[in-house]
Design an enzyme around this catalytic site. Structure first.
Site, PDB file in Angstrom:
ATOM      1  CB  CYS A  33     -24.044 -12.251 107.961  1.00 28.15           C
ATOM      2  SG  CYS A  33     -25.428 -13.262 108.521  1.00 28.15           S
ATOM      3  CB  CYS A  36     -24.528 -12.542 111.526  1.00 25.15           C
ATOM      4  SG  CYS A  36     -24.321 -13.972 110.447  1.00 25.15           S
TER       5      CYS A  36
END
Length: 108
Positions: A33, A36
């Site tokens: 991600c 993230c």
């Protein structure tokens, strides 16, 4: 993450979040991600600046499906602030430090 943050698993989640004396901000993330990874240094800064007042933990969504399902985490990053083991705030998506602190501080 830094020594101020903690990794959670399905097996440790309830005990660590439920028994925490201070609020716990859980970062639901995954290795793949991009957003993230963008907020990781921001969360480390917040953990350092709020040591003893707020605990920041993270849970890998790919490896811990039980907790992910329990809290209906559908997209990442999702941040959930727990106080006394109960969810108080949910933030979805990468946000800047000022915006995160504004939302979190209301619950501390």
């Amino acid at each position: 993450m830094s020594k101020l943050t903690h990794d959670l698993t399905d097996a440790t989640f309830d005990e660590e979040v439920g028994a925490a004396e201070q609020p716990v901000l859980v970062d639901f993330w995954a290795e793949w991600c991009g957003p993230c990874k963008l907020i990781e240094p921001v969360l480390e800064e917040i953990a350092e600046e709020n040591e003893g007042r707020l605990r920041i933990s993270r849970l890998n969504v790919d490896d811990n499906l039980e907790v992910v399902r329990r809290y209906d985490v559908m997209s990442i990053p999702t941040l959930i602030l727990f106080k006394d083991g109960e969810p108080q705030l949910r933030l979805v998506g990468a946000k800047g430090k000022a915006q995160l602190l504004q939302e979190i501080n209301r619950h501390l």
